[in-house]
Design a protein around this motif. Structure first.
Motif, mmCIF file in Angstrom:
data_model
loop_
_atom_site.group_PDB
_atom_site.id
_atom_site.type_symbol
_atom_site.label_atom_id
_atom_site.label_comp_id
_atom_site.label_asym_id
_atom_site.label_seq_id
_atom_site.Cartn_x
_atom_site.Cartn_y
_atom_site.Cartn_z
ATOM 1 N N ILE A 1 3.852 13.429 -14.630
ATOM 2 C CA ILE A 1 2.917 13.719 -15.722
ATOM 3 C C ILE A 1 2.553 15.198 -15.736
ATOM 4 N N ARG A 2 2.274 15.767 -14.570
ATOM 5 C CA ARG A 2 1.913 17.191 -14.504
ATOM 6 C C ARG A 2 3.077 18.071 -14.953
ATOM 7 N N LEU A 3 4.300 17.726 -14.564
ATOM 8 C CA LEU A 3 5.467 18.509 -14.967
ATOM 9 C C LEU A 3 5.668 18.452 -16.474
ATOM 10 N N ILE A 4 5.547 17.280 -17.056
ATOM 11 C CA ILE A 4 5.739 17.137 -18.504
ATOM 12 C C ILE A 4 4.683 17.934 -19.263
ATOM 13 N N ARG A 5 3.472 17.992 -18.739
ATOM 14 C CA ARG A 5 2.430 18.797 -19.385
ATOM 15 C C ARG A 5 2.792 20.282 -19.352
ATOM 16 N N LEU A 6 3.330 20.740 -18.234
ATOM 17 C CA LEU A 6 3.715 22.147 -18.125
ATOM 18 C C LEU A 6 4.834 22.505 -19.097
ATOM 19 N N LEU A 7 5.708 21.540 -19.370
ATOM 20 C CA LEU A 7 6.885 21.798 -20.206
ATOM 21 C C LEU A 7 6.652 21.460 -21.672
ATOM 22 N N ASP A 8 5.427 21.165 -22.067
ATOM 23 C CA ASP A 8 5.146 20.621 -23.401
ATOM 24 C C ASP A 8 5.819 21.402 -24.524
ATOM 25 N N PRO B 1 0.815 -1.220 0.000
ATOM 26 C CA PRO B 1 0.000 0.000 0.000
ATOM 27 C C PRO B 1 0.850 1.272 0.000
ATOM 28 N N GLY B 2 1.921 1.289 0.786
ATOM 29 C CA GLY B 2 2.777 2.474 0.818
ATOM 30 C C GLY B 2 3.488 2.697 -0.498
ATOM 31 N N GLN B 3 3.994 1.634 -1.091
ATOM 32 C CA GLN B 3 4.674 1.755 -2.382
ATOM 33 C C GLN B 3 3.713 2.229 -3.464
ATOM 34 N N ARG B 4 2.476 1.740 -3.420
ATOM 35 C CA ARG B 4 1.489 2.164 -4.412
ATOM 36 C C ARG B 4 1.177 3.644 -4.260
ATOM 37 N N ALA B 5 1.085 4.141 -3.033
ATOM 38 C CA ALA B 5 0.829 5.561 -2.810
ATOM 39 C C ALA B 5 1.975 6.415 -3.355
ATOM 40 N N VAL B 6 3.206 5.981 -3.113
ATOM 41 C CA VAL B 6 4.364 6.711 -3.631
ATOM 42 C C VAL B 6 4.368 6.686 -5.157
ATOM 43 N N PHE B 7 4.064 5.532 -5.741
ATOM 44 C CA PHE B 7 3.971 5.422 -7.202
ATOM 45 C C PHE B 7 2.984 6.431 -7.757
ATOM 46 N N GLY B 8 1.782 6.470 -7.182
ATOM 47 C CA GLY B 8 0.766 7.390 -7.684
ATOM 48 C C GLY B 8 1.181 8.843 -7.558
ATOM 49 N N ALA B 9 1.792 9.195 -6.429
ATOM 50 C CA ALA B 9 2.187 10.587 -6.203
ATOM 51 C C ALA B 9 3.324 11.005 -7.122
ATOM 52 N N THR B 10 4.344 10.156 -7.254
ATOM 53 C CA THR B 10 5.520 10.554 -8.032
ATOM 54 C C THR B 10 5.257 10.510 -9.528
#
Length: 261
Positions: A131-138, A117-126
């Motif tokens: 994804i959000r950063l790459i969208r900003l830098l498109d 569960p902890g690893q999955r939470a880190v996966f989702g957050a990171t």
């Protein structure tokens, strides 16, 4: 219901070998090993529904519905018994196919679904932050991907040596993330959905490969995967991150060809 149109690339001759990409990617993620595989195999790569140039699914996006779409594609193309290779989320899809009884050989590279569960939470957050950063830098991606420093910053999570990657490959991958209509739904399905069940006995051979420096699906998860698929063959790749076909293309191609021989 009609099958979703999937963009497909096919090269080579011999026994069919189907390649299934991961979250946000397209068929082009396989370019570092495509020609190596096509030298002896009939290689079929396609964009998953809602990724690359493929149409999205009409309904809900989950691991189950994406697996259904892959199986439907294989039926439509007469490839029900083909060997299949998946990377990351694609690795999870092909292991689900093995669990369902796929008769061809299955190779999963750094698959998701075996986290705590902890690893999955880190996966989702990171991964969500990436994804959000790459969208900003498109608009700046063509410039950034030419820089070894920028490639290292953008792909630190995914590659053990991102500065050495081909700039064109990196640009294509990051643009695929930005143009993937189903990436948010698929990420939610991975983070919120069930973990990957296993199988004590599969109809086809199963092989699992893992980058020893993977920062997305951590190498410790490989032991969980092997517990759930105890008959699988395992290979760990040194100096390798989340994409063995990027960081160790020669070794990865050899592993795939050997595991599906």
């Amino acid at each position: 219901m009609a099958q979703t149109r999937l963009n497909t690339v096919r090269r080579g001759s011999g026994r069919p070998l189907v390649l299934v990409h991961g979250l946000g990617s397209s068929w082009a993620t396989w370019l570092p090993i495509f020609d190596r595989l096509a030298a002896t195999r009939d290689v079929i790569a396609f964009d998953l529904p809602g990724f690359g140039e493929s149409d999205p699914l009409a309904g809900e996006v989950t691991v189950a519905t994406l697996t259904d779409a892959v199986e439907g594609f294989l039926r439509d193309e007469g490839l029900e018994e083909a060997d299949v290779v998946g990377s990351s989320m694609g690795g999870r899809l092909v292991l689900e196919m093995a669990r369902r009884g796929h008769t061809g050989s299955v190779v999963a590279l750094d698959p998701g679904g075996f986290w705590s569960p902890g690893q999955r939470a880190v996966f989702g957050a990171t991964v969500g932050a990436s994804i959000r950063l790459i969208r900003l830098l498109d608009g700046m991606l063509p410039t950034f991907t030419q820089s070894r420093i920028a490639r290292s910053a953008l792909l630190f999570q995914f590659s053990d040596h991102p500065w050495a990657l081909d700039p064109g490959l990196v640009l294509t991958e990051l643009r695929s993330f930005n143009r993937a209509a189903s990436i948010d739904e698929a990420l939610d399905a991975l983070v919120q959905g069930p973990t990957q069940p296993g199988s004590l006995a599969t109809k086809g051979k199963v092989a699992i490969g893992w980058g020893r420096q993977d920062r997305v699906t951590l190498p410790s998860q490989a032991s969980v995967a092997m517990q759930r698929f105890p008959n699988a063959r395992f290979r760990g790749f040194r100096s390798c991150g989340h994409f063995p076909h990027w960081d160790q293309p020669a070794q990865t191609a050899a592993f795939i060809l050997s595991a599906t021989a």
